[in-house]
Design an enzyme around this catalytic site. Structure first.
Site: not given
Ligand code: SAH
Ligand code: SF4
Length: 368
Positions: A118, A131, A138, A142, A145, A359
């Site tokens: 996406e 974006c 991934c 995390c 996410c 995000c």
């Molecule tokens: N993998 C990279 C980029 C993609 S994630 C990274 O982690 O930086 C992009 C952003 O989305 C990151 O700052 C991450 O912390 C944030 N993010 C992930 N899950 C989220 C959520 N449920 N609510 C708000 N931000 C989130």
């Molecule tokens: Fe991967 Fe989501 Fe963590 Fe970014 S925030 S590194 S996309 S698992």
């Protein structure tokens, strides 16, 4: 792999499918979008062509949006034929588009092997940000996410990374996309090779020519990748810190066990910033996990001596995520603690959350 490219239909035995897909991919011509301007210049030189041909082809592809050599009308028919025997110009196909109430648009893009990613177009007051994704899924896991819930399926090639922007430009010719953020699906620095080449194409004046100030790479904090980016700065850096102690960060982000806060901040301290530029620190705010004034003060002391701006991102909730978003007062209070200590802190507005485009909500069709 669920979807099979059209010309491979008919393969039904699972093992046979995998072998056929491999044959299909290796039999494909090289995609010009996977090559940096330098690679293309070398390739053309080996074909015995003059150096000016490289600029000519790059202009057709990146400025005028031509998708086959036939359309390059200032190149002789014979040469167009020779080029098209060896190279393809292929961009991901748009499989679906969703539009949010706030104008954000989410595109589901189909890759050559049928997997999907996406990309999101976010209209802001006076510019449009695109974006884009760097991986299908991934591997970082995390806990807050959605992207990584099915793990990593594969890295994107540099052509697939840049190709997302080209596909969106083609679909929305009236939009003037000025900013690009590598913040979609995946961890860009876990796919460093292709990410660096994609950045080269994005900022090269011969190719897309976007100012490096307007291109941002967001990372979970993979130190070797940060060092590589530092050696050849081709974008602004954003780091997802999300916690101010190792204990909380370990709970939220498995990567912290490999690259704990102390080492990560040392790498950021050593990061060479051009004058006037800052590192963006992303901090997803999660109720009762990392959102107290004491957390804010700990964050301030961690960041001492590093030129940063902090983006506070109130958690985008989802039933699959075992956390909740703090109330507005808590977020404002946290921001205030930072501002009072002279740290620039912005609360990032959630965009496109009604269509799961915000995000941490991109799943590349896997969550549909
Ligand atoms: N993998 C990279 C980029 C993609 S994630 C990274 O982690 O930086 C992009 C952003 O989305 C990151 O700052 C991450 O912390 C944030 N993010 C992930 N899950 C989220 C959520 N449920 N609510 C708000 N931000 C989130
Ligand atoms: Fe991967 Fe989501 Fe963590 Fe970014 S925030 S590194 S996309 S698992």
């Amino acid at each position: 792999m669920k979807v099979i490219p059209e010309n491979m239909a008919g393969f039904t035995v699972p093992g046979e499918n995998v072998r056929a897909i491999r044959r299909f991919l290796t039999a494909r011509k090289r995609n010009l979008l996977d090559m940096s301007p330098e690679d293309i210049a070398l390739f053309l030189e080996k074909m015995g062509l003059q150096p000016y041909r490289c600029g000519q082809i790059l202009r057709w592809v990146y400025r005028r949006g031509v998708r086959d050599f036939e359309g390059m009308t200032d190149i002789s028919r014979d040469l167009r034929k020779r080029l098209s025997l060896q190279l393809d110009i292929s961009i991901p196909e748009i499989a679906a588009v969703d539009t949010s109430r706030d104008g954000t648009r989410k595109f589901l893009l189909q890759l050559v092997d049928g997997l999907q990613v996406e990309s999101v177009l976010i209209p802001e007051r006076n510019h449009i940000t695109c974006c884009i994704s760097t991986q299908v899924g991934c591997a970082q896991g995390c806990r807050f996410c959605l992207t990584g819930r099915r793990g990593l399926l594969r890295n994107l090639s540099s052509g697939e990374i840049v190709g997302q922007l080209l596909a969106l430009k083609e679909a929305c010719p009236a939009e003037n996309i000025t900013n690009v953020v590598l913040m979609g699906m995946g961890e860009p620095l876990a796919n460093i090779h292709h990410t660096l080449r994609a950045l080269e194409v994005l900022i090269s004046p011969q190719a897309l020519g976007i100012s490096r100030k307007h291109v941002t790479v967001s990372t979970v904090g993979l130190i070797p990748g940060i060092r590589k980016l530092a050696a050849k700065p081709s974008a602004s850096l954003a780091v997802s810190l999300n916690a101010a102690t190792d204990e909380v960060r370990n709970r939220l982000m498995p990567v912290n066990r490999r690259y704990p806060l102390g080492e990560l901040l040392a790498a950021l301290r050593a990061y060479p910033l051009p004058p006037g530029r800052r590192i963006t620190i992303e901090y997803v705010m999660i109720a009762d996990v990392n959102d107290t004034p004491a957390d804010a003060r700990r964050l301030v002391s961690l960041l001492r001596g590093i030129r940063v701006k902090v983006n506070l991102i109130p958690l985008n909730e989802a039933p699959e995520i075992p956390f909740s978003r703090p109330d507005e007062y808590t977020v404002l209070n946290f921001q205030n603690e930072l501002l009072e200590r002279h740290i620039t802190a912005i609360i990032r507005k959630s965009r496109g959350s009604d269509i799961r485009a915000a995000c941490g909500q991109l799943q590349g069709g896997l969550g549909r």
